[in-house]
Design an enzyme around this catalytic site. Structure first.
Site, PDB file in Angstrom:
ATOM      1  N   LEU A 161       0.821  -1.213   0.000  1.00  8.41           N
ATOM      2  CA  LEU A 161       0.000   0.000   0.000  1.00  8.41           C
ATOM      3  C   LEU A 161       0.851   1.258   0.000  1.00  8.41           C
ATOM      4  O   LEU A 161       0.422   2.311  -0.489  1.00  8.41           O
ATOM      5  CB  LEU A 161      -0.918   0.015   1.233  1.00  8.41           C
ATOM      6  CG  LEU A 161      -1.944  -1.110   1.339  1.00  8.41           C
ATOM      7  CD1 LEU A 161      -2.650  -1.048   2.686  1.00  8.41           C
ATOM      8  CD2 LEU A 161      -2.958  -1.008   0.205  1.00  8.41           C
ATOM      9  N   GLY A 164       7.570   3.391   3.762  1.00  9.87           N
ATOM     10  CA  GLY A 164       8.083   4.398   4.673  1.00  9.87           C
ATOM     11  C   GLY A 164       9.586   4.301   4.831  1.00  9.87           C
ATOM     12  O   GLY A 164      10.270   3.630   4.057  1.00  9.87           O
ATOM     13  N   GLY A 165      10.091   4.965   5.876  1.00 18.00           N
ATOM     14  CA  GLY A 165      11.524   5.010   6.070  1.00 18.00           C
ATOM     15  C   GLY A 165      12.133   3.684   6.478  1.00 18.00           C
ATOM     16  O   GLY A 165      13.293   3.416   6.174  1.00 18.00           O
ATOM     17  N   GLY A 167      10.406   0.487   6.085  1.00 16.86           N
ATOM     18  CA  GLY A 167       9.808  -0.684   5.473  1.00 16.86           C
ATOM     19  C   GLY A 167       8.527  -0.365   4.730  1.00 16.86           C
ATOM     20  O   GLY A 167       8.161   0.797   4.557  1.00 16.86           O
ATOM     21  N   CYS A 168       7.834  -1.429   4.292  1.00 11.05           N
ATOM     22  CA  CYS A 168       6.620  -1.283   3.481  1.00 11.05           C
ATOM     23  C   CYS A 168       5.368  -1.549   4.316  1.00 11.05           C
ATOM     24  O   CYS A 168       5.416  -2.193   5.367  1.00 11.05           O
ATOM     25  CB  CYS A 168       6.662  -2.251   2.298  1.00 11.05           C
ATOM     26  SG  CYS A 168       8.001  -1.924   1.127  1.00 11.05           S
ATOM     27  N   LYS A 183       2.379  -2.882   8.662  1.00  9.17           N
ATOM     28  CA  LYS A 183       3.638  -2.161   8.441  1.00  9.17           C
ATOM     29  C   LYS A 183       4.778  -3.066   8.893  1.00  9.17           C
ATOM     30  O   LYS A 183       4.873  -3.434  10.063  1.00  9.17           O
ATOM     31  CB  LYS A 183       3.673  -0.853   9.222  1.00  9.17           C
ATOM     32  CG  LYS A 183       4.963  -0.047   9.001  1.00  9.17           C
ATOM     33  CD  LYS A 183       5.143   1.057  10.018  1.00  9.17           C
ATOM     34  CE  LYS A 183       4.166   2.180   9.777  1.00  9.17           C
ATOM     35  NZ  LYS A 183       4.454   3.328  10.686  1.00  9.17           N
ATOM     36  N   ASP A 280       5.727  14.504  13.591  1.00 11.24           N
ATOM     37  CA  ASP A 280       5.894  14.141  12.179  1.00 11.24           C
ATOM     38  C   ASP A 280       4.570  14.244  11.443  1.00 11.24           C
ATOM     39  O   ASP A 280       4.230  13.384  10.623  1.00 11.24           O
ATOM     40  CB  ASP A 280       6.467  12.730  12.063  1.00 11.24           C
ATOM     41  CG  ASP A 280       7.036  12.452  10.668  1.00 11.24           C
ATOM     42  OD1 ASP A 280       7.381  13.426   9.965  1.00 11.24           O
ATOM     43  OD2 ASP A 280       7.124  11.278  10.284  1.00 11.24           O
TER      44      ASP A 280
END
Length: 451
Positions: A161, A164-165, A167-168, A183, A280
């Site tokens: 989907l 990120g920094g 992993g997926c 995640k 963030d």
């Protein structure tokens, strides 16, 4: 329990003395019943003299000693001391067992079938126990790695989907036909580990309609996984800057998304105890469900305001959203989140990315580009996202632009609280979308189309 142990210690220290005294009195009393072995003028002495004699045998009157009685006293004292030691030993053993059982119960629910590999998550969760006064959310579930493998088709690339920094994120379908988002954090870096622990601990205690729900987590060797509720419409970033370029986001929908994000942020700042700074906030961390309801996500960098020395916090965030005082001086407050919210509001208004590349090694932030034009009423309508241009009341456009300008002020003290931002947005969102705006007064057909 400490008082009981102290009593036993005192008993242990004083026991031999009073046992010897008592036995001495009994023995000497029996001795007095026997015929005297000395002269007829022998006179019995008081019992307390026998006690003194027991501890001072050298001053005994008559010079007579009875080894049998002394041995009996020694045996009685020895058995008494031994009994006290045994009782005290079993008492301490019982206390240690109770403590171990209680700790085991407290940590229950934070151990997966794969093992935590020494990661004491309960320590981190415990720090957030008082996070919200009204939170009654149950602890997140520990999920098995094999079940997550099956649910994601062995983490197939077609199920990704987003990325990120660390992993997926994969789409997952579970046995009960429900869906989730997994995640996957690969690698064992200290930053990844810390963010994983922070997110589990924080989302374990937070429950709010505009904050993502953490369904569970899994630890398998060096791989850590977080399982969230599935947000079918993806992120605000993908909706605004993806292939559709915000086509599904009308003016009122954009205002609703801003209102939802403000409500989630207000909950963190005002209703959590101690307050939470997201640190963030950005469009890719604002997720949308099938009805385009927005929820804040990705709390790996979040901190509890007041519990840590914010001057020693490692600089983290995303370029374009980081407040200038945090970027330059490392000063972090809830106003840093307000700055990031202002950048998101500008994205919704203008349809531009927070940082755009002008030429090689040259970039321009949306704040630097837009600030001179946001306060010019003649220019403002011309820089609005073409998808929504001329679809809103200009008065409302000016109000939203004014809110955005205040949020991105360089000086933190000039920025409003997120509560003030929230109250300024509520009148601009239709009632059907969670605000107080009545569309029927100006456009009756709009109300019919929204139902």
């Amino acid at each position: 329990m400490g008082t009981i142990v102290m009593h036993f210690l005192l008993l242990l220290l004083s026991g031999p003395i009073w046992i010897l005294q008592l036995s001495d009195v009994v023995v000497d009393a029996r001795f007095l019943l026997e015929p005297p072995i000395s002269s007829p003028s022998f006179a019995p002495y008081p019992p307390f003299m026998a006690s003194i004699q027991a501890f001072s045998p050298g001053i005994a009157e008559g010079g007579s000693k009875h080894p049998m009685f002394s041995a009996r006293k020694f045996v009685i004292a020895f058995l008494t001391i031994l009994g006290v030691i045994i009782v005290l030993f079993f008492l301490l053993f019982w206390l240690l067992c109770r403590k171990k059982i209680k700790k085991s119960k407290d940590d229950d629910g934070f151990h997966s079938s794969d093992g935590l590999k020494g990661l004491a998550l309960s320590q981190f969760v415990g720090k957030y126990n008082s996070l919200s006064k009204s939170s009654q959310k149950r602890a997140v579930a520990v999920m098995e790695f094999k079940k997550l493998e099956v649910a994601t088709n062995n983490f197939r690339e077609s199920e990704i989907l987003g990325q990120g920094g660390f992993g997926c994120v994969y789409k997952a379908q579970f046995d009960d036909k429900s869906y989730g988002a997994v995640k996957r954090l690969d690698g064992g870096s200290q930053d990844a580990k810390k963010e994983f622990e922070t997110e589990v601990a924080l989302l374990n205690k937070i429950q709010h309609p505009n904050i993502i729900t953490l369904l569970g987590y899994c630890i398998h060797e060096e791989t850590k996984m977080l399982v969230y509720e599935l947000m079918e419409s993806g992120s605000l970033d993908s909706q605004l800057h993806g292939t559709s370029h915000g086509a599904a986001l009308t003016w009122h929908i954009r205002m609703k998304i801003a209102l939802d994000a403000a409500r989630g942020l207000e909950y963190l700042h005002e209703h959590c105890n101690p307050p939470v700074i997201h640190r963030d906030l950005k469009s890719s961390n604002i997720l949308l469900d099938s009805n385009l309801n927005a929820k804040l996500s990705d709390f790996g960098l979040a901190i509890q305001d007041g519990l840590q020395n914010r001057n020693n916090i490692k600089l983290s965030g995303t370029l374009g959203y980081v407040a200038p005082e945090y970027l330059l001086d490392g000063k972090l407050t809830d106003k840093s989140d307000v700055y990031a919210f202002g950048v998101v509001l500008l994205e919704l208004l203008l349809g531009r990315r927070p940082v755009e590349k002008l030429a090689q090694a040259q970039c321009q932030s949306i704040v630097t580009w837009a600030m001179p034009q946001l306060t010019d009423r003649s220019k403002l309508p011309t820089i609005v996202d073409p998808v929504i241009r001329d679809t809103m009341d200009l008065k409302h456009l000016y109000q939203v632009a004014a809110v955005a300008v205040l949020c991105v002020q360089p000086e933190p003290s000039y920025r409003p609280l997120i509560t003030d931002v929230l109250h300024s947005l509520i009148p601009l969102v239709p009632m059907e979308l969670g605000g107080t705006l009545r569309l029927a007064h100006k456009n009756p057909s709009a109300l019919q189309n929204s139902q």
